[in-house]
Enzyme design. Structure first.
Site, PDB file in Angstrom:
ATOM      1  N   SER A  54     -18.269   0.171   4.264  1.00 32.18           N
ATOM      2  CA  SER A  54     -17.781   0.167   5.119  1.00 32.18           C
ATOM      3  C   SER A  54     -17.056   1.067   5.703  1.00 32.18           C
ATOM      4  CB  SER A  54     -15.750  -0.984   5.045  1.00 32.18           C
ATOM      5  OG  SER A  54     -15.300  -0.510   3.906  1.00 32.18           O
ATOM      6  N   LYS A 126     -22.184  -2.775  -6.314  1.00 26.63           N
ATOM      7  CA  LYS A 126     -21.732  -4.812  -5.979  1.00 26.63           C
ATOM      8  C   LYS A 126     -22.823  -4.529  -4.485  1.00 26.63           C
ATOM      9  CE  LYS A 126     -19.032  -5.004  -2.336  1.00 26.63           C
ATOM     10  NZ  LYS A 126     -18.866  -5.855  -1.018  1.00 26.63           N
ATOM     11  N   GLU A 195     -15.052 -13.654   0.674  1.00 30.02           N
ATOM     12  CA  GLU A 195     -14.991 -13.035   1.669  1.00 30.02           C
ATOM     13  C   GLU A 195     -15.228 -14.215   3.190  1.00 30.02           C
ATOM     14  OE1 GLU A 195     -15.883  -8.942   4.910  1.00 30.02           O
ATOM     15  OE2 GLU A 195     -16.897  -9.797   3.067  1.00 30.02           O
TER      16      GLU A 195
END
EC number: 2.1.2.11
Length: 277
Positions: A54, A126, A195
């Site tokens: 992000s 991740k 998510e």
């Protein structure tokens, strides 16, 4: 809550996260991309700091997470790790593997995961995806690199799905996500980010797998929660989805501070005599 920056608590490990799940202790996770923020997060008691891709959006201004490179991720990761080490060294640091750093082959994924781990002292990587990345996750974990999985809305596949809407509302997709969660656990993943999926599905996944689940827009039944630091601090005023709780309005605070500085400079009120040598 004020915390003593001199307090040396044990570093959070994958084993500690498993213990937290078993003991019903919630896991607090936030993103960070720089040294200063990482210091504050570590001092504040954050369990896991995610150097998320992000950063492509909130730091570099891209519309998606896809443009960020592995070199850029490592640059930000080094700064975050140094920040944690400068404080209590308690927070676990997890690094997102960026788009196309693990999709081509398990061999390239292993090479890139190893590069991330070797180039800074982070704790884990991740990866996004379900069944399609299971073999890669197993290959990476087999050599001793911890992997956190990510299911539901997976931003690196935004062009495939075409929107950021809630995933797995339909039974077939929900069953597939649950199967993927089990497969990732069997492949060696130590935790899962869930998510933007329905809360009842996130609860079922949390009950089914033995590894911690960390939700973002996935309800309160997950073993922990994660938010993008810029969102929860109110630095991204144009982005306010339902799942984000703003704990501050730093956009307004910074604006007021900067306009005050500009006014003082232009009016000749800064620097004052006691601010000069």
């Amino acid at each position: 809550m004020k915390r003593d920056s001199g307090q040396k608590l044990p570093h959070v490990t994958t084993r500690r996260l498993l213990d937290m799940k078993e003991q019903g202790e919630k896991i607090a996770m936030l993103t960070a991309y720089d040294y200063t923020t990482a210091r504050i997060l570590d001092r504040s008691g954050v369990d896991v700091i995610l150097v998320g891709d992000s950063v492509s959006n909130v730091f570099s201004g891209h519309n998606t997470t896809l443009p960020i490179t592995i070199e850029e991720m490592i640059y930000h990761a080094k700064a975050v790790v140094r920040g944690v080490q400068a404080e209590t060294s308690r927070s676990m640091v997890v690094i997102d593997m960026p788009f196309m750093s693990y999709q081509l082959s398990s061999e390239e994924a292993l090479r890139n995961a190893g590069k991330i781990m070797k180039d800074n002292e982070c704790d884990a990587v991740k990866m996004e995806g379900g069944k399609v990345v299971v073999d890669t996750v197993k290959r990476i974990t087999d050599v001793g690199i911890p992997v956190m999985g990510h299911l539901g809305l997976i931003p690196q596949s935004i062009y495939k799905f075409g929107s950021y809407k809630v995933r797995a509302r339909e039974q077939k997709e929900a069953e597939e996500l649950l199967r993927d969660a089990v497969l990732l656990e069997q492949a060696g993943a130590f935790a899962l980010v869930l998510e933007k999926i329905p809360a009842d599905l996130a609860a079922e996944v949390t009950r089914t797998v033995g590894i911690p689940t960390i939700g973002i827009g996935a309800g309160s039944f997950c073993d922990g929660q994660v938010l993008v630091i810029n969102d929860m601090l109110g630095l991204n005023t144009e982005f306010h989805p339902r799942f984000v709780r703003r704990y501050a309005d730093l956009d307004g605070v910074i604006f007021d501070a900067v306009t005050g500085y500009v006014d003082d400079v232009r009016n000749g009120q800064f620097p004052a005599e006691d601010e000069s040598y």
